[in-house]
Design an enzyme around this catalytic site. Structure first.
Site, PDB file in Angstrom:
ATOM      1  N   ASP A   1     -46.947 -32.833  -1.592  1.00  0.00           N
ATOM      2  CA  ASP A   1     -48.206 -32.388  -0.985  1.00  0.00           C
ATOM      3  C   ASP A   1     -48.260 -30.862  -0.972  1.00  0.00           C
ATOM      4  O   ASP A   1     -47.222 -30.193  -1.005  1.00  0.00           O
ATOM      5  CB  ASP A   1     -48.311 -32.893   0.459  1.00  0.00           C
ATOM      6  CG  ASP A   1     -48.370 -34.403   0.525  1.00  0.00           C
ATOM      7  OD1 ASP A   1     -48.775 -35.026  -0.472  1.00  0.00           O
ATOM      8  OD2 ASP A   1     -48.005 -34.956   1.585  1.00  0.00           O
ATOM      9  N   LYS A   2     -49.465 -30.343  -0.834  1.00  0.00           N
ATOM     10  CA  LYS A   2     -49.647 -28.894  -0.857  1.00  0.00           C
ATOM     11  C   LYS A   2     -48.766 -28.209   0.209  1.00  0.00           C
ATOM     12  O   LYS A   2     -48.183 -27.161  -0.027  1.00  0.00           O
ATOM     13  CB  LYS A   2     -51.132 -28.588  -0.606  1.00  0.00           C
ATOM     14  CG  LYS A   2     -51.506 -27.165  -0.845  1.00  0.00           C
ATOM     15  CD  LYS A   2     -53.003 -26.992  -0.711  1.00  0.00           C
ATOM     16  CE  LYS A   2     -53.351 -25.519  -0.665  1.00  0.00           C
ATOM     17  NZ  LYS A   2     -54.760 -25.289  -0.350  1.00  0.00           N
TER      18      LYS A   2
END
Ligand code: URA
Length: 234
Positions: free
Chosen positions: A103-104
């Site tokens: 995920d970011k």
């Protein structure tokens, strides 16, 4: 067999035309013999050097990165920076892509390669490669959570997870080991126990541990034995 100019350009260090110029200038050797023709063909795996310095011309390359928060696990994005932006120029020329996604806001170990078969074996649950995460949760995980993880959690939307290992650590820290990579998997597993994840860092893939010396956003090539560690258990 592959043309020498193509082989040399595969290193990421030279364009095809630069490679041709170097070869014609007599600065390139193959298996210790000076090579004069860019068109000459050589077998994969031959030893190429420029000005006496060995050049890695392998078809497939493997890197580890300490992904920093904010970088997207993608090869391109219209508006946001990707993990490829963290590479240096010659690394960018290798055609690398991230092996799976973080995920970011997730940090830590991300593999990059141009070898699709390798990426598939790392990602697919069929091969059972265990990914290890360090998570900080809103409250501590306990024995009931450990048992629920080992039985295989069912997430709020009915998604069934494979059995996983949860190891509570000091305070609200825990280690989570999973062998699949569903969307937001670890965060959703923790949330399903009523303990939202506040931060997540991947520390290992198989028995390959993140090099602590890399630093945020740092990236380096894997050594051969490290590539094999990915498919061994810790
Ligand atoms: N699980 C998540 O929830 N996020 C990640 O980035 C990786 C695994």
């Amino acid at each position: 067999m592959i043309r020498l100019d193509r082989l040399l350009a595969r290193s990421g260090l030279y364009s095809r035309s630069e490679a041709r110029r170097l070869i014609r200038a007599g600065r390139v050797a193959v298996d210790g013999e000076a090579a004069a023709s860019p068109e000459a063909k050589y077998p994969d795996g031959c030893a190429v050097s420029v000005d006496g310095e060995a050049v890695n011309c392998a078809e497939f390359r493997y890197f580890m990165m300490d992904k920093r928060a904010g970088a997207l696990s993608a090869t391109e994005d219209a508006g946001q920076g990707t993990v490829l932006d963290l590479l240096t120029g010659w690394q960018r020329a290798l055609g690398l892509f991230p092996v799976g996604r973080l995920d970011k806001d997730t940090t830590g170990l991300l593999l990059l390669t141009n070898d699709g078969g390798f990426a598939h074996r790392v990602i697919s649950p069929k091969y059972g490669v265990v990914k290890t995460y360090l998570a900080l949760t809103a409250s501590p995980m306990g024995a009931e959570d450990v048992a629920a993880f080992s039985e295989g959690l069912v997430l709020s939307d009915g998604t069934r997870c494979l059995p996983a290992v949860l190891e509570p650590l000091e305070g609200c820290l825990c280690r989570v080991l999973v062998s699949e990579g569903k969307y937001h998997q670890v965060k959703r597993m923790l949330a399903s126990r009523g303990k939202p994840c506040l931060s997540l860092r991947r520390t290992a893939i198989g028995a390959l541990e993140l090099d602590a010396g890399l630093g945020e956003g740092g990236c380096r090539e894997l050594r051969q034995f490290e590539k094999e560690l990915v498919f061994s258990s810790s």
